[in-house]
Design an enzyme around this catalytic site. Structure first.
Site, PDB file in Angstrom:
ATOM      1  N   TYR A   1     -36.002  15.676  -5.099  1.00  0.00           N
ATOM      2  CA  TYR A   1     -36.325  16.424  -5.453  1.00  0.00           C
ATOM      3  C   TYR A   1     -35.946  17.682  -6.369  1.00  0.00           C
ATOM      4  CZ  TYR A   1     -38.623  20.917  -3.606  1.00  0.00           C
ATOM      5  OH  TYR A   1     -39.172  22.657  -3.882  1.00  0.00           O
TER       6      TYR A   1
ATOM      7  N   GLY B   1     -36.048  16.382 -10.038  1.00  0.00           N
ATOM      8  CA  GLY B   1     -37.980  15.517 -10.213  1.00  0.00           C
ATOM      9  C   GLY B   1     -38.263  17.314 -10.787  1.00  0.00           C
TER      10      GLY B   1
ATOM     11  N   VAL C   1     -37.248  27.912   9.060  1.00  0.00           N
ATOM     12  CA  VAL C   1     -37.098  29.335   9.578  1.00  0.00           C
ATOM     13  C   VAL C   1     -38.970  28.755  10.963  1.00  0.00           C
ATOM     14  CG1 VAL C   1     -39.083  31.580   9.686  1.00  0.00           C
ATOM     15  CG2 VAL C   1     -36.819  31.154   7.865  1.00  0.00           C
TER      16      VAL C   1
ATOM     17  N   ASN D   1     -38.416  25.710  12.170  1.00  0.00           N
ATOM     18  CA  ASN D   1     -38.264  24.531  12.966  1.00  0.00           C
ATOM     19  C   ASN D   1     -37.447  25.869  13.886  1.00  0.00           C
ATOM     20  OD1 ASN D   1     -38.448  22.625  12.205  1.00  0.00           O
ATOM     21  ND2 ASN D   1     -36.192  22.028  12.124  1.00  0.00           N
TER      22      ASN D   1
ATOM     23  N   PRO E   1     -27.035  22.922   0.693  1.00  0.00           N
ATOM     24  CA  PRO E   1     -26.753  23.550  -0.197  1.00  0.00           C
ATOM     25  C   PRO E   1     -25.522  24.644   0.483  1.00  0.00           C
ATOM     26  CG  PRO E   1     -28.377  23.554  -1.017  1.00  0.00           C
ATOM     27  CD  PRO E   1     -28.084  22.839   0.074  1.00  0.00           C
ATOM     28  N   ARG E   2     -24.392  25.827   0.060  1.00  0.00           N
ATOM     29  CA  ARG E   2     -23.355  26.791   0.824  1.00  0.00           C
ATOM     30  C   ARG E   2     -24.592  27.595   1.109  1.00  0.00           C
ATOM     31  NH1 ARG E   2     -21.215  25.860   5.117  1.00  0.00           N
ATOM     32  NH2 ARG E   2     -19.851  27.609   5.669  1.00  0.00           N
TER      33      ARG E   2
ATOM     34  N   ARG F   1     -27.437  29.864  -1.007  1.00  0.00           N
ATOM     35  CA  ARG F   1     -28.235  30.669  -2.108  1.00  0.00           C
ATOM     36  C   ARG F   1     -28.819  32.471  -2.394  1.00  0.00           C
ATOM     37  NH1 ARG F   1     -32.245  26.945  -1.093  1.00  0.00           N
ATOM     38  NH2 ARG F   1     -31.070  25.002  -1.887  1.00  0.00           N
TER      39      ARG F   1
HETATM   40  P1  NAD Z   1     -46.013  22.409   1.596  1.00  0.00           P
HETATM   41  O1  NAD Z   1     -45.185  20.959   2.107  1.00  0.00           O
HETATM   42  O2  NAD Z   1     -46.961  23.406   1.921  1.00  0.00           O
HETATM   43  O3  NAD Z   1     -47.688  22.404   0.072  1.00  0.00           O
HETATM   44  C1  NAD Z   1     -47.242  21.174  -0.610  1.00  0.00           C
HETATM   45  C2  NAD Z   1     -49.107  20.230  -0.620  1.00  0.00           C
HETATM   46  O4  NAD Z   1     -48.541  19.439  -1.673  1.00  0.00           O
HETATM   47  C3  NAD Z   1     -49.511  20.113   0.212  1.00  0.00           C
HETATM   48  O5  NAD Z   1     -50.545  20.600   0.621  1.00  0.00           O
HETATM   49  C4  NAD Z   1     -49.511  18.507   0.167  1.00  0.00           C
HETATM   50  O6  NAD Z   1     -50.301  18.198   0.955  1.00  0.00           O
HETATM   51  C5  NAD Z   1     -49.572  19.182  -1.070  1.00  0.00           C
HETATM   52  N1  NAD Z   1     -49.073  17.656  -2.108  1.00  0.00           N
HETATM   53  C6  NAD Z   1     -48.093  16.586  -1.720  1.00  0.00           C
HETATM   54  N2  NAD Z   1     -47.081  15.716  -3.135  1.00  0.00           N
HETATM   55  C7  NAD Z   1     -48.660  15.741  -3.839  1.00  0.00           C
HETATM   56  C8  NAD Z   1     -49.708  14.676  -4.695  1.00  0.00           C
HETATM   57  N3  NAD Z   1     -48.901  13.680  -5.184  1.00  0.00           N
HETATM   58  N4  NAD Z   1     -50.547  15.391  -5.031  1.00  0.00           N
HETATM   59  C9  NAD Z   1     -51.356  15.856  -4.618  1.00  0.00           C
HETATM   60  N5  NAD Z   1     -51.030  17.093  -3.129  1.00  0.00           N
HETATM   61  C10 NAD Z   1     -49.611  16.529  -3.139  1.00  0.00           C
HETATM   62  O7  NAD Z   1     -44.863  23.532   0.828  1.00  0.00           O
HETATM   63  P2  NAD Z   1     -44.717  24.873  -0.026  1.00  0.00           P
HETATM   64  O8  NAD Z   1     -43.507  25.594   1.014  1.00  0.00           O
HETATM   65  O9  NAD Z   1     -46.351  25.097   0.396  1.00  0.00           O
HETATM   66  O10 NAD Z   1     -44.186  24.563  -1.202  1.00  0.00           O
HETATM   67  C11 NAD Z   1     -45.525  24.462  -2.467  1.00  0.00           C
HETATM   68  C12 NAD Z   1     -44.401  24.251  -3.821  1.00  0.00           C
HETATM   69  O11 NAD Z   1     -43.335  25.447  -4.070  1.00  0.00           O
HETATM   70  C13 NAD Z   1     -43.989  22.900  -3.512  1.00  0.00           C
HETATM   71  O12 NAD Z   1     -43.969  22.647  -5.269  1.00  0.00           O
HETATM   72  C14 NAD Z   1     -42.716  23.541  -3.528  1.00  0.00           C
HETATM   73  O13 NAD Z   1     -41.659  22.302  -4.011  1.00  0.00           O
HETATM   74  C15 NAD Z   1     -42.551  25.076  -3.812  1.00  0.00           C
HETATM   75  N6  NAD Z   1     -41.628  25.154  -3.206  1.00  0.00           N
HETATM   76  C16 NAD Z   1     -41.810  25.808  -2.196  1.00  0.00           C
HETATM   77  C17 NAD Z   1     -40.413  26.884  -1.275  1.00  0.00           C
HETATM   78  C18 NAD Z   1     -41.228  27.220  -0.122  1.00  0.00           C
HETATM   79  O14 NAD Z   1     -39.692  27.812   0.167  1.00  0.00           O
HETATM   80  N7  NAD Z   1     -42.075  27.306   0.669  1.00  0.00           N
HETATM   81  C19 NAD Z   1     -39.463  26.707  -2.419  1.00  0.00           C
HETATM   82  C20 NAD Z   1     -39.427  26.477  -3.623  1.00  0.00           C
HETATM   83  C21 NAD Z   1     -40.209  25.509  -4.109  1.00  0.00           C
HETATM   84  N1  UDP Z   2     -31.098  24.091   9.366  1.00  0.00           N
HETATM   85  C1  UDP Z   2     -30.408  24.463  10.147  1.00  0.00           C
HETATM   86  N2  UDP Z   2     -31.482  24.004  11.911  1.00  0.00           N
HETATM   87  C2  UDP Z   2     -32.869  23.105  11.316  1.00  0.00           C
HETATM   88  C3  UDP Z   2     -32.872  23.327   9.899  1.00  0.00           C
HETATM   89  C4  UDP Z   2     -32.775  24.019   8.716  1.00  0.00           C
HETATM   90  O1  UDP Z   2     -29.584  24.798  10.444  1.00  0.00           O
HETATM   91  O2  UDP Z   2     -33.222  23.310  12.391  1.00  0.00           O
HETATM   92  C5  UDP Z   2     -30.292  24.807   8.386  1.00  0.00           C
HETATM   93  C6  UDP Z   2     -30.092  23.480   6.653  1.00  0.00           C
HETATM   94  O3  UDP Z   2     -29.160  22.561   6.914  1.00  0.00           O
HETATM   95  C7  UDP Z   2     -30.217  24.394   5.433  1.00  0.00           C
HETATM   96  C8  UDP Z   2     -30.568  25.252   5.519  1.00  0.00           C
HETATM   97  O4  UDP Z   2     -30.830  25.687   7.032  1.00  0.00           O
HETATM   98  O5  UDP Z   2     -28.866  24.841   5.732  1.00  0.00           O
HETATM   99  C9  UDP Z   2     -32.000  26.055   5.282  1.00  0.00           C
HETATM  100  O6  UDP Z   2     -33.224  24.455   5.597  1.00  0.00           O
HETATM  101  P1  UDP Z   2     -34.326  24.466   4.803  1.00  0.00           P
HETATM  102  O7  UDP Z   2     -34.105  23.049   5.472  1.00  0.00           O
HETATM  103  O8  UDP Z   2     -35.153  25.465   5.235  1.00  0.00           O
HETATM  104  O9  UDP Z   2     -34.760  24.820   3.335  1.00  0.00           O
HETATM  105  P2  UDP Z   2     -33.146  24.346   2.236  1.00  0.00           P
HETATM  106  O10 UDP Z   2     -31.894  23.944   2.532  1.00  0.00           O
HETATM  107  O11 UDP Z   2     -34.464  23.017   1.372  1.00  0.00           O
HETATM  108  O12 UDP Z   2     -33.204  25.639   1.396  1.00  0.00           O
END
Ligand code: NAD
Ligand code: UDP
Ligand code: UDP
Length: 310
Positions: A144, A147, A187, A189, A273-274, A276
């Site tokens: 991720y 990517g 959140v 969860n 990550p510790r 953010r």
């Molecule tokens: P989500 O998993 O709810 O939505 C992602 C969507 O993309 C889903 O509908 C999934 O079916 C679709 N998808 C996945 N792979 C695909 C593919 N190869 N082709 C077509 N569709 C595909 O996640 P989200 O929280 O809505 O995140 C949306 C975007 O924002 C993502 O790119 C994510 O990396 C980015 N983002 C989200 C957060 C967040 O906290 N929500 C934080 C950082 C970045």
């Molecule tokens: N986390 C947790 N319990 C859970 C899910 C996540 O303590 O049930 C922690 C996880 O280890 C991380 C933080 O919550 O430190 C945020 O996790 P999330 O998967 O939401 O996002 P990201 O790590 O990608 O910021």
């Protein structure tokens, strides 16, 4: 009326974005393979004449005529992006390459949903856009993180080589209604566990921090970035700079739900990550944007939604 492509439009953020764009009268085309999204998130839009859906993986080239592209397709929760890490890398890189090819051919403006994960486990705090990050290239989060980093590289090279109009948005942890019940992020969860009066699973000591942005604030930032002058390419951090420990989040969720749940500790996943927290000075100055919704307010709205689901 603009023709707007939303990849990942059946997901959490994408479906909220579609609601707004359809309400504005734009013609919205969603491309989604339903890897983590669901038809339920967009079913209320299916009867709108300015809304269409194609079930397709963005790794497959797509030939449509559009004015703007929001490239959101990619699983965002660690549980899901680690389920098939090769697919995550392909979606991030080949998907971005295809969408950039589409933008180049059509002249469309394209916004990339990048992420705070490009900073990895940051040693600079809070994170500014100038910071290049601290990312493990061979760990379980790398599919991720790397990517999304490579996707940013492609965006800037298409911009420099072909003049594609790009908007790179670094999204920090965002939450709200329509997160999937089994999404796996913290959140949703905690809320699902609290509403079911089950143990709240804190990974590690719970002292790691995150900054949580409510979905409505995030979309204001995303749409402002898309509407900004072509000279604004980003990368721009969009997130809420208020920082909380994961233990503190658990306490707030238990308090607001009035749950009888207690906290248990499980192993911290590798490379977690510790800390953010976004520095959002750039978004403030370029877009006049800042978040308005405090964590307790956003949690209440999200908990109300989950009460109707779990
Ligand atoms: P989500 O998993 O709810 O939505 C992602 C969507 O993309 C889903 O509908 C999934 O079916 C679709 N998808 C996945 N792979 C695909 C593919 N190869 N082709 C077509 N569709 C595909 O996640 P989200 O929280 O809505 O995140 C949306 C975007 O924002 C993502 O790119 C994510 O990396 C980015 N983002 C989200 C957060 C967040 O906290 N929500 C934080 C950082 C970045
Ligand atoms: N986390 C947790 N319990 C859970 C899910 C996540 O303590 O049930 C922690 C996880 O280890 C991380 C933080 O919550 O430190 C945020 O996790 P999330 O998967 O939401 O996002 P990201 O790590 O990608 O910021
Ligand atoms: N592409 C697409 N839709 C388009 C135009 C291109 O999906 O409308 C894909 C194309 O198939 C290729 C990628 O986008 O896989 C990059 O396109 P570009 O024209 O930049 O390709 P290159 O110059 O690398 O051959």
């Amino acid at each position: 009326m603009k023709k707007i492509l939303v990849t990942g439009g059946a997901g959490f953020l994408g479906s909220h974005l579609c609601d707004r764009l359809v309400a504005q009268g734009e013609h919205v085309l969603v491309v989604d393979n339903y890897f983590t999204g669901s038809k339920r998130n967009i079913e209320h839009l299916l009867d709108c004449k300015n809304f269409e859906v194609i079930r397709q993986d963005i790794c497959i080239p797509l030939y449509v005529e559009v004015d703007e592209i929001y490239n959101l397709a990619c699983p965002a929760s660690p549980v899901h992006y680690q389920r098939d890490p090769v697919q995550t890398t392909k979606t991030s890189i080949i998907g971005a390459y295809n969408m950039l090819g589409l933008a180049k051919r059509t002249g469309a403006k394209i916004l990339q949903a990048s992420t705070s994960e490009v900073y990895g486990d940051p040693v600079v705090h809070p994170q500014t856009e100038q910071y290049w990050g601290n990312v493990n290239p061979v760990g379980i989060r790398s599919c991720y993180d790397e990517g999304k980093r490579a996707a940013e590289t492609l965006f800037f090279d298409y911009h420099r080589m072909h003049g594609v109009r790009i908007k790179v948005m670094r999204i920090f942890n965002t939450y709200g209604p329509r997160m999937a019940e089994a999404d796996g992020r913290v959140v949703s969860n905690f809320i699902v566990q609290a509403l079911r009066h089950q143990d709240i699973t804190i990974y590690g000591d719970g002292l790691q921090t995150r900054s949580f942005c409510y979905v409505d604030d995030l979309l204001n930032g995303m749409m402002a970035l898309m509407a900004s002058d072509d000279a604004v390419t980003g990368p721009v951090n969009i997130g809420n700079p208020e920082e909380f420990t994961i233990g503190g989040l658990a306490e707030q969720v238990i308090f607001i739900t009035g749950s009888t749940s207690t906290v248990i500790h499980e192993n911290l996943p590798r490379d977690d990550p510790r800390q953010r927290r976004p520095d959002i000075s750039l978004a403030k100055s370029l877009l006049g944007w800042e978040p308005k919704i405090r964590l307790d307010e956003g949690l209440k709205k999200t908990i109300d939604y989950f009460r109707g689901v779990v």
